[in-house]
Design an enzyme around this catalytic site. Structure first.
Site, PDB file in Angstrom:
ATOM      1  NE  ARG A  28      -3.971   2.078   0.797  1.00  0.00           N
ATOM      2  CZ  ARG A  28      -4.544   2.889  -0.079  1.00  0.00           C
ATOM      3  NH1 ARG A  28      -4.218   2.822  -1.352  1.00  0.00           N
ATOM      4  NH2 ARG A  28      -5.453   3.745   0.310  1.00  0.00           N
ATOM      5  N   GLY A  29       0.946   1.914  -1.110  1.00  0.00           N
ATOM      6  CA  GLY A  29       1.874   3.015  -1.296  1.00  0.00           C
ATOM      7  C   GLY A  29       1.830   4.066  -0.203  1.00  0.00           C
ATOM      8  CD  GLU A  30      -3.102   6.637   0.358  1.00  0.00           C
ATOM      9  OE1 GLU A  30      -3.636   6.480   1.472  1.00  0.00           O
ATOM     10  OE2 GLU A  30      -3.752   6.897  -0.669  1.00  0.00           O
ATOM     11  CG  ASP A  31      -0.363   1.986   4.901  1.00  0.00           C
ATOM     12  OD1 ASP A  31      -0.906   3.100   5.038  1.00  0.00           O
ATOM     13  OD2 ASP A  31      -0.947   0.911   5.120  1.00  0.00           O
ATOM     14  CB  THR A  32       5.221   0.615   3.234  1.00  0.00           C
ATOM     15  OG1 THR A  32       4.742  -0.003   2.030  1.00  0.00           O
ATOM     16  CG2 THR A  32       4.438   0.128   4.430  1.00  0.00           C
ATOM     17  NE  ARG A  33       4.178   5.117  -3.860  1.00  0.00           N
ATOM     18  CZ  ARG A  33       3.800   4.134  -4.690  1.00  0.00           C
ATOM     19  NH1 ARG A  33       4.732   3.454  -5.338  1.00  0.00           N
ATOM     20  NH2 ARG A  33       2.541   3.834  -4.857  1.00  0.00           N
ATOM     21  N   GLY A  61       1.662   6.042 -19.853  1.00  0.00           N
ATOM     22  CA  GLY A  61       0.780   5.860 -20.991  1.00  0.00           C
ATOM     23  C   GLY A  61       0.263   4.448 -21.166  1.00  0.00           C
ATOM     24  CD  GLU A  95      -0.476  -4.735  -6.683  1.00  0.00           C
ATOM     25  OE1 GLU A  95      -0.344  -3.637  -7.212  1.00  0.00           O
ATOM     26  OE2 GLU A  95       0.199  -5.092  -5.689  1.00  0.00           O
TER      27      GLU A  95
END
Length: 166
Positions: A28-33, A61, A95
């Site tokens: 989850r990008g917001e948590d751990t990116r 694209g 995913e």
């Protein structure tokens, strides 16, 4: 000299999968990116391990979902970083469902990382996972919810790492 011909054939193992990546990172990008997953990605690359991380590998694209699903299929390993808001993302759950399909069909190896969550939170969808599913149940059909829940239950039975007290 007798001929040793036979009408029965010995089944051959399937050819090895063509893998573009050693590792696919699901997170989850917001948590751990920019924190844990960013550091993990950098460490894997320093060791020469070809790693797919969406913000590094998505070509501008292109249709995101098809490219991500293809990257999952073309990876030997999947590292899933479960964080408190992982289940709030239907994208992450899609995913995960694809990763579990690849695990079951072609033997893709899975390594779960429980980052600020317990394996039982994932396995039983409790805590923030329960809250996320209450919201998903308002927007998605029952069959999709069931597939996501089954994938979470299944992946949480795999041996992995937890960040608790570390």
């Amino acid at each position: 000299m007798a001929s040793a011909s036979s009408s029965t054939s010995i089944p051959l193992p399937p050819p090895p999968r063509s893998c573009t990546y050693h590792v696919f990172l699901s997170f989850r990008g917001e948590d751990t990116r920019t924190g844990f997953t960013g550091h993990l990605y950098a460490a894997l690359n320093r060791k020469g391990i070809t790693t797919y991380k969406d913000d590094q590998n998505l070509r501008k694209g292109h249709v995101i979902s098809k490219e991500l699903l293809k990257a999952i299929e073309e990876s030997m390993f999947a590292v899933i970083v479960f964080s408190p808001d992982y289940a709030s993302s239907s994208w992450c759950l899609d995913e995960l469902q694809k990763i579990m399909e690849c695990n079951n069909k072609v033997g893709q190896q899975i390594v779960p990382v429980f980052y600020d969550v317990e394996p039982c939170d994932v396995r039983h969808q409790i805590g923030t996972f329960h809250e996320a599913f209450k919201k998903h149940e308002q927007r998605h059909n029952r069959e999709k919810i069931k597939r996501w829940r089954d994938a979470l239950t299944q992946v949480a039975t795999h041996s992995g790492w937890t960040s608790k007290n570390q």
